[in-house]
Enzyme design. Sequence first.
Site, PDB file in Angstrom:
ATOM      1  N   TYR A  44      -2.326  -7.683  17.131  1.00 13.40           N
ATOM      2  CA  TYR A  44      -2.187  -6.705  16.031  1.00 13.40           C
ATOM      3  C   TYR A  44      -3.238  -5.598  16.158  1.00 13.40           C
ATOM      4  CZ  TYR A  44      -2.843  -4.986  11.194  1.00 13.40           C
ATOM      5  OH  TYR A  44      -3.016  -4.194  10.078  1.00 13.40           O
TER       6      TYR A  44
ATOM      7  N   LYS B  17      -2.693  -1.526  16.963  1.00 13.60           N
ATOM      8  CA  LYS B  17      -3.223  -0.448  16.105  1.00 13.60           C
ATOM      9  C   LYS B  17      -4.116   0.489  16.919  1.00 13.60           C
ATOM     10  CE  LYS B  17      -1.619  -1.328  11.925  1.00 13.60           C
ATOM     11  NZ  LYS B  17      -0.869  -0.370  11.123  1.00 13.60           N
TER      12      LYS B  17
ATOM     13  N   GLY C   4      -7.278 -17.207  15.436  1.00 12.93           N
ATOM     14  CA  GLY C   4      -7.117 -15.748  15.406  1.00 12.93           C
ATOM     15  C   GLY C   4      -7.939 -15.056  14.323  1.00 12.93           C
TER      16      GLY C   4
ATOM     17  N   GLN D   3       4.217  -4.127  11.256  1.00 15.55           N
ATOM     18  CA  GLN D   3       4.151  -5.575  11.267  1.00 15.55           C
ATOM     19  C   GLN D   3       2.675  -5.831  10.968  1.00 15.55           C
ATOM     20  OE1 GLN D   3       3.316  -9.055  11.574  1.00 15.55           O
ATOM     21  NE2 GLN D   3       2.397  -8.155  13.405  1.00 15.55           N
TER      22      GLN D   3
ATOM     23  N   ILE E  91       0.832  -1.210   0.000  1.00  8.94           N
ATOM     24  CA  ILE E  91       0.000   0.000   0.000  1.00  8.94           C
ATOM     25  C   ILE E  91       0.865   1.258   0.000  1.00  8.94           C
ATOM     26  CG2 ILE E  91      -1.750   1.312   1.284  1.00  8.94           C
ATOM     27  CD1 ILE E  91      -2.716  -1.425   2.436  1.00  8.94           C
TER      28      ILE E  91
ATOM     29  N   GLY F 203       8.790  -5.099   2.622  1.00 10.19           N
ATOM     30  CA  GLY F 203       8.723  -4.252   1.427  1.00 10.19           C
ATOM     31  C   GLY F 203       9.831  -4.620   0.450  1.00 10.19           C
TER      32      GLY F 203
HETATM   33  P1  NAD Z   1       3.326  -4.415   3.619  1.00 12.38           P
HETATM   34  O1  NAD Z   1       3.956  -5.474   4.473  1.00 12.38           O
HETATM   35  O2  NAD Z   1       3.360  -4.589   2.158  1.00 12.38           O
HETATM   36  O3  NAD Z   1       3.936  -3.002   3.978  1.00 12.38           O
HETATM   37  C1  NAD Z   1       4.482  -2.696   5.241  1.00 12.38           C
HETATM   38  C2  NAD Z   1       5.795  -1.974   5.028  1.00 12.38           C
HETATM   39  O4  NAD Z   1       6.329  -1.624   6.304  1.00 12.38           O
HETATM   40  C3  NAD Z   1       6.843  -2.852   4.318  1.00 12.38           C
HETATM   41  O5  NAD Z   1       7.442  -2.122   3.265  1.00 12.38           O
HETATM   42  C4  NAD Z   1       7.848  -3.157   5.426  1.00 12.38           C
HETATM   43  O6  NAD Z   1       9.160  -3.365   4.927  1.00 12.38           O
HETATM   44  C5  NAD Z   1       7.722  -1.935   6.319  1.00 12.38           C
HETATM   45  N1  NAD Z   1       8.121  -2.208   7.695  1.00 12.38           N
HETATM   46  C6  NAD Z   1       7.745  -3.256   8.475  1.00 12.38           C
HETATM   47  N2  NAD Z   1       8.337  -3.184   9.673  1.00 12.38           N
HETATM   48  C7  NAD Z   1       9.112  -2.061   9.659  1.00 12.38           C
HETATM   49  C8  NAD Z   1       9.979  -1.454  10.599  1.00 12.38           C
HETATM   50  N3  NAD Z   1      10.221  -2.002  11.813  1.00 12.38           N
HETATM   51  N4  NAD Z   1      10.605  -0.301  10.261  1.00 12.38           N
HETATM   52  C9  NAD Z   1      10.410   0.251   9.030  1.00 12.38           C
HETATM   53  N5  NAD Z   1       9.604  -0.287   8.098  1.00 12.38           N
HETATM   54  C10 NAD Z   1       8.958  -1.428   8.410  1.00 12.38           C
HETATM   55  O7  NAD Z   1       1.819  -4.275   4.166  1.00 12.38           O
HETATM   56  P2  NAD Z   1       0.585  -3.437   3.580  1.00 12.38           P
HETATM   57  O8  NAD Z   1      -0.506  -4.395   3.366  1.00 12.38           O
HETATM   58  O9  NAD Z   1       1.027  -2.531   2.485  1.00 12.38           O
HETATM   59  O10 NAD Z   1       0.190  -2.559   4.857  1.00 12.38           O
HETATM   60  C11 NAD Z   1       0.393  -1.148   4.926  1.00 12.38           C
HETATM   61  C12 NAD Z   1      -0.314  -0.621   6.172  1.00 12.38           C
HETATM   62  O11 NAD Z   1      -1.725  -0.812   6.049  1.00 12.38           O
HETATM   63  C13 NAD Z   1       0.086  -1.313   7.466  1.00 12.38           C
HETATM   64  O12 NAD Z   1       0.163  -0.364   8.502  1.00 12.38           O
HETATM   65  C14 NAD Z   1      -1.049  -2.271   7.717  1.00 12.38           C
HETATM   66  O13 NAD Z   1      -1.182  -2.603   9.094  1.00 12.38           O
HETATM   67  C15 NAD Z   1      -2.219  -1.466   7.193  1.00 12.38           C
HETATM   68  N6  NAD Z   1      -3.382  -2.282   6.812  1.00 12.38           N
HETATM   69  C16 NAD Z   1      -3.286  -3.137   5.755  1.00 12.38           C
HETATM   70  C17 NAD Z   1      -4.413  -3.871   5.383  1.00 12.38           C
HETATM   71  C18 NAD Z   1      -4.386  -4.827   4.223  1.00 12.38           C
HETATM   72  O14 NAD Z   1      -5.417  -5.461   3.960  1.00 12.38           O
HETATM   73  N7  NAD Z   1      -3.296  -4.967   3.498  1.00 12.38           N
HETATM   74  C19 NAD Z   1      -5.608  -3.741   6.107  1.00 12.38           C
HETATM   75  C20 NAD Z   1      -5.652  -2.864   7.186  1.00 12.38           C
HETATM   76  C21 NAD Z   1      -4.530  -2.119   7.509  1.00 12.38           C
END
Ligand code: NAD
Length: 310
Positions: free
Chosen positions: A143, A147, A275, A76, A12, A36
């Site tokens: 998780y 949040k 979960g 995470q 995202i 990422g």
């Molecule tokens: P993703 O894993 O593709 O992206 C997360 C990014 O955060 C990655 O690039 C990762 O390298 C980076 N990251 C993780 N731990 C880190 C750290 N300690 N320091 C620096 N960078 C770190 O996941 P996503 O699906 O793109 O999620 C993006 C956001 O949206 C997140 O906060 C997630 O909780 C939230 N979210 C996602 C969804 C979904 O359905 N994908 C739903 C609700 C919320």
Amino acid sequence: MRILVTGGAGFIGSQVADDLLASGHEVMVLDDLSTGRRENLPESARFAEVDLRDGLAVRRTLEEFRPHLVSHQAAQTSVAVSTRDPLRDAAINVIGSLNLLEACVAVGSERVIFASTGGAIYGEVPDGQIAGIDTPPAPVSPYACSKFAVENYLHAYRSEHGLQFTILRYANVYGPRQDPHGEAGVVAIFIQRLLAKQPIRINARKRQGDEGCVRDYVFVEDVVRANRLAAEGGVEMPILNVCSSVATTTLELAGTLESVLGCRAEISYAARREGDVERSVLAQNPDSPLGQPTPLRKGLTQTVRWFESR
Ligand code: NAD
């Protein structure tokens, strides 16, 4: 505006960063590349390879870039990992976020956009209901707890330091760049397996053999649009659900994908997964500025085309 996007190498965050750059903003990505990918990083963005848990490095990055706005997408993101290792989840999602908020205050950033979870924060959403932002959070996984903790800290930092925020509670996001190798992201997993002519598995909602859990699938472009609106001041409410409000079972999702791909899948049925929330469907805010969400079939078609083109 100078905008720092954390998690900007992820599914995202990278598309949020692309879109903000296309709108003329100056963007820096902060990411530790744990989930990422470097190939997702927008070419014209600056990049800091930093772990959010390293408070000093986070602070230095913000001192160097001095963002007006921080779009906090890094996390995470796995419910299963948070259940197995809640300390790791909290270290990244709670302490890492606090490192970021402290740095925002130190360098005078004005606002934070926070990627929260509508899919997990409301807990079980009973049949026939949809969870609006007036539904009290009822987190059941570590998780979701982490949040929700950050949401609460945002309120505290606003009253203590005047740091403004917009919380975006995403439903289940799908689209191009989603990782098909993770434990979540059923759309990416199904598409990859269907393209490889492999069987797909429906994890039970209650009992093995049922249609699976009920989810609200929202297309990543809708999430990106919500982020741009929030960044550019088009979201007046502090908390916004970003969702489709359509209830879809895992079996229905599989059926739509079969029809988009013009194939039949071999389906196996598994037990309930520890979960997993059984049912999660969200309501848009009554005065939501987001407009019509992308219909599932249209979003899935675009996602399939992206996977096919790789
Ligand atoms: P993703 O894993 O593709 O992206 C997360 C990014 O955060 C990655 O690039 C990762 O390298 C980076 N990251 C993780 N731990 C880190 C750290 N300690 N320091 C620096 N960078 C770190 O996941 P996503 O699906 O793109 O999620 C993006 C956001 O949206 C997140 O906060 C997630 O909780 C939230 N979210 C996602 C969804 C979904 O359905 N994908 C739903 C609700 C919320």
